[in-house]
Design a protein around this motif. Structure first.
Motif, PDB file in Angstrom:
ATOM      1  N   GLU A  45       0.587  -1.244   0.126  1.00 14.73           N
ATOM      2  CA  GLU A  45       0.026  -0.086   0.063  1.00 14.73           C
ATOM      3  C   GLU A  45       0.770   1.351  -0.042  1.00 14.73           C
ATOM      4  OE1 GLU A  45      -3.059   0.225   2.898  1.00 14.73           O
ATOM      5  OE2 GLU A  45      -4.101  -1.690   2.238  1.00 14.73           O
ATOM      6  N   GLU A  46       1.964   1.325   0.891  1.00 15.19           N
ATOM      7  CA  GLU A  46       2.807   2.350   0.874  1.00 15.19           C
ATOM      8  C   GLU A  46       3.388   2.533  -0.340  1.00 15.19           C
ATOM      9  OE1 GLU A  46       4.022   5.948   2.604  1.00 15.19           O
ATOM     10  OE2 GLU A  46       2.604   4.408   3.430  1.00 15.19           O
ATOM     11  N   TRP A  47       3.846   1.630  -0.949  1.00 23.33           N
ATOM     12  CA  TRP A  47       4.425   1.641  -2.375  1.00 23.33           C
ATOM     13  C   TRP A  47       3.686   2.073  -3.271  1.00 23.33           C
ATOM     14  CZ3 TRP A  47       4.233  -0.462  -7.226  1.00 23.33           C
ATOM     15  CH2 TRP A  47       5.463  -0.466  -8.049  1.00 23.33           C
ATOM     16  N   LEU A  48       2.674   1.588  -3.351  1.00 21.60           N
ATOM     17  CA  LEU A  48       1.620   2.118  -4.491  1.00 21.60           C
ATOM     18  C   LEU A  48       1.153   3.508  -4.243  1.00 21.60           C
ATOM     19  CD1 LEU A  48       0.006   1.448  -6.737  1.00 21.60           C
ATOM     20  CD2 LEU A  48      -1.873   0.699  -5.044  1.00 21.60           C
ATOM     21  N   LYS A  49       1.055   3.984  -2.967  1.00 21.22           N
ATOM     22  CA  LYS A  49       0.735   5.460  -2.780  1.00 21.22           C
ATOM     23  C   LYS A  49       1.967   6.332  -3.276  1.00 21.22           C
ATOM     24  CE  LYS A  49      -0.242   8.604   1.102  1.00 21.22           C
ATOM     25  NZ  LYS A  49      -0.368   8.802   2.546  1.00 21.22           N
ATOM     26  N   GLU A  50       3.087   5.992  -3.078  1.00 18.98           N
ATOM     27  CA  GLU A  50       4.558   6.837  -3.322  1.00 18.98           C
ATOM     28  C   GLU A  50       4.427   6.820  -5.142  1.00 18.98           C
ATOM     29  OE1 GLU A  50       6.450   8.678  -1.701  1.00 18.98           O
ATOM     30  OE2 GLU A  50       5.280   8.423  -0.096  1.00 18.98           O
TER      31      GLU A  50
END
Length: 521
Positions: A45-50
């Motif tokens: 989720e954090e990777w996709l957000k960035e």
């Protein structure tokens, strides 16, 4: 040429289905290329957000597919998710996917396993380029001499990890440390990239990935148990500030030794708050001693005995719990396969030995530390580190000193040895164990000294009042007169003070502590 990027959560079934279709297109179409990216579920989720923030896209699910505009030098054109990719393949190439739901789930789990393996390989390669920085404090202590060969064997950190060992001690120990460096180099270990000496406090723990605290030296003479405790607070305050300033963000800190182990761990947590979750105290030494005593009684080997739990103060008032203890490969009328075990307490018919001699022997061990030699200390530390990095044996209970959060009715905020298991690079307290309730009397005995030690160290309590053991009268007929006070009441504080060759008690005058016990200074 059409180049697409397919990214998704490693365990996502829809990513698995899109991946199969993309592989088919790449195999059968000369101008179709696919680049695949998987991320662990914990970071997806954090990777996709960035990614979306960087490219100004709006997308929230796995997978995400975009087309790289190689011929235009652009940032990429977002195609969408799983449904959009299937529609694109069917519209432009006349191809679709018929993968079943069950197969999607199976492939997704295989993808996750493959992803984890690749990440481990990357970490291993990184370790060969950038070695693990291991710092050992009070490195002139005997335990260090025994610890270095174990750390450089490849057993603790794994066969793909190189390490650099940094020996930290005071200036007076420099000659001894230099000799130790040469011996470590003589090992010619393929896992040891370098070994160095540090005697300047301001340089300690630079980029440390692992810090091992051994029994520290006392630089000045102390005249009471309270002074001895407060001297630990001064040292831990210094060490804590250096850890905060110099250590690597992922540092793992392990506290060993034979005196004030819980207290030092607690103080380090206080003075290095950003790393408190990664500071533990070693309890396997006491656990190993208990297993050895049981093995001698049962005429078996200590390695056959599992699940002995050490509760409380590792180097003081503790409780050795045998209620879950088991023995494997025990020679008796009842025999079974290697995984067959029997409860230890069901095999020891001498209850007098369990309740008296066994307890006294272990109390003597933790009270004086005289039998806690360098070999046992080194092995206990190395084994705890090995479990921390690679996990403890499945189903096995391990004792570890960690910060209490109120589990098992233990007061919050003190470091307390309790049952845990290691997995995925961390530990989990085994709060789901059944039938291990601790009586209020035993809990009070274990927590009283720990709470007082911390208050004295922080200057919130002037005098330390050792807890009077309930074993004192019960065992008094078992011990020689000159050992009764040593074993059955609190330990003489001089036995707890690690002394250098030049450090001696100030005088031979007799003083009396708060219990009226005679102590030599």
């Amino acid at each position: 040429m059409a180049k697409f990027v397919l990214a998704g959560r490693a365990d996502c079934p829809y990513y698995a289905k899109a991946e199969l279709l993309a592989d088919y297109l790449q195999k059968n179409l000369p101008d179709f290329r696919i680049h695949k990216i998987t991320q662990h579920p914990d970071v997806w989720e954090e990777w996709l957000k960035e990614l979306c923030k960087k490219n100004k896209w709006s997308h929230k699910n796995s997978p995400i597919i975009w087309r790289e505009l190689l011929d235009r030098g652009g940032k990429g054109l977002l195609l969408g998710g799983y449904n959009e990719f299937l529609e694109h393949a069917q519209l432009y190439y006349g191809v679709t996917s018929s993968m079943t739901t069950e197969l999607m789930k199976t492939v997704a789990q295989e993808n996750l396993g493959t992803h984890i393996e690749k990440e481990l390989e990357k970490e291993a390669l990184k370790g060969l380029i950038n070695p693990l920085q291991v710092w050992i404090t009070s490195a002139s202590a005997p335990a260090c001499y025994n610890l270095i060969p174990i750390l450089t064997s490849g057993e603790v950190f794994g066969p793909h990890m190189e390490i650099s060992i940094n020996l930290f001690d005071n200036k007076q120990a420099e000659e001894k440390l230099t000799s130790l460096v040469k011996e470590a180099q003589d090992l010619a270990s393929p896992f040891l990239q370098s070994v160095s000496v540090c005697t300047r406090a301001e340089e300690a723990f630079r980029q440390a990935h692992v810090i091992i605290f051994l029994d520290d030296h006392v630089d000045k003479e102390v005249y009471s148990l309270e002074d001895c405790i407060r001297s630990r607070a001064t040292l831990c305050h210094l060490y804590g500030s250096l850890i905060e300033k110099n250590a690597h963000d992922s540092v793992r800190i392990i506290v060993g030794g034979k005196s004030f182990v819980n207290l030092k761990t607690s103080l380090l947590m206080r003075y290095a708050p950003n790393f408190a979750h990664n500071i533990v105290a070693v309890a396997l030494g006491v656990e190993g001693k208990a297993k050895a005593e049981l093995a001698r009684k049962l005429k078996t080997t200590p390695s056959c005995i599992k699940d002995v739990i050490i509760w409380g103060n590792i180097s003081g008032n503790n409780y050795v719990d045998l209620r879950k203890a088991k023995v494997y490969r025990y020679e008796s009328a009842v025999w079974g396969p290697p995984h067959y075990s029997r409860p230890v307490l069901s095999l020891i018919f001498d209850s007098e030995w369990v309740n008296r001699e066994f307890v006294v022997s272990l109390k003597k061990f933790t009270a004086t530390g005289r039998q806690f030699g360098g070999i046992l200390a080194a092995h206990s530390i190395a084994t705890t580190l090995k479990y921390w990095y690679h996990g403890s044996p499945p189903g096995e209970i391990v004792s570890l000193g960690v910060l209490s959060e109120g589990q098992f009715g233990i007061p919050e905020g003190i470091v307390f040895s309790m049952p845990v298991k290691f997995e995925n690079g961390t530990w989990v307290v085994l709060t789901d164990l059944e039938d291990i309730e601790i009586s209020e009397q035993i809990m009070t005995r274990m927590t009283s000294d720990l709470i007082q030690e911390k208050l004295v160290a922080l200057g919130e309590l002037i005098h330390f009042q050792p807890y009077q053991s309930e074993y004192k009268d019960l065992f008094s007929d078992l011990m020689p007169d000159d050992e009764k006070d040593l074993i059955l009441s609190d330990v003489d504080f001089l036995d707890l003070i690690p002394q250098t060759s030049s450090e001696k008690p100030h005088s031979q005058e007799h003083t009396h502590d708060s219990e009226g016990k005679t102590m030599e200074q």
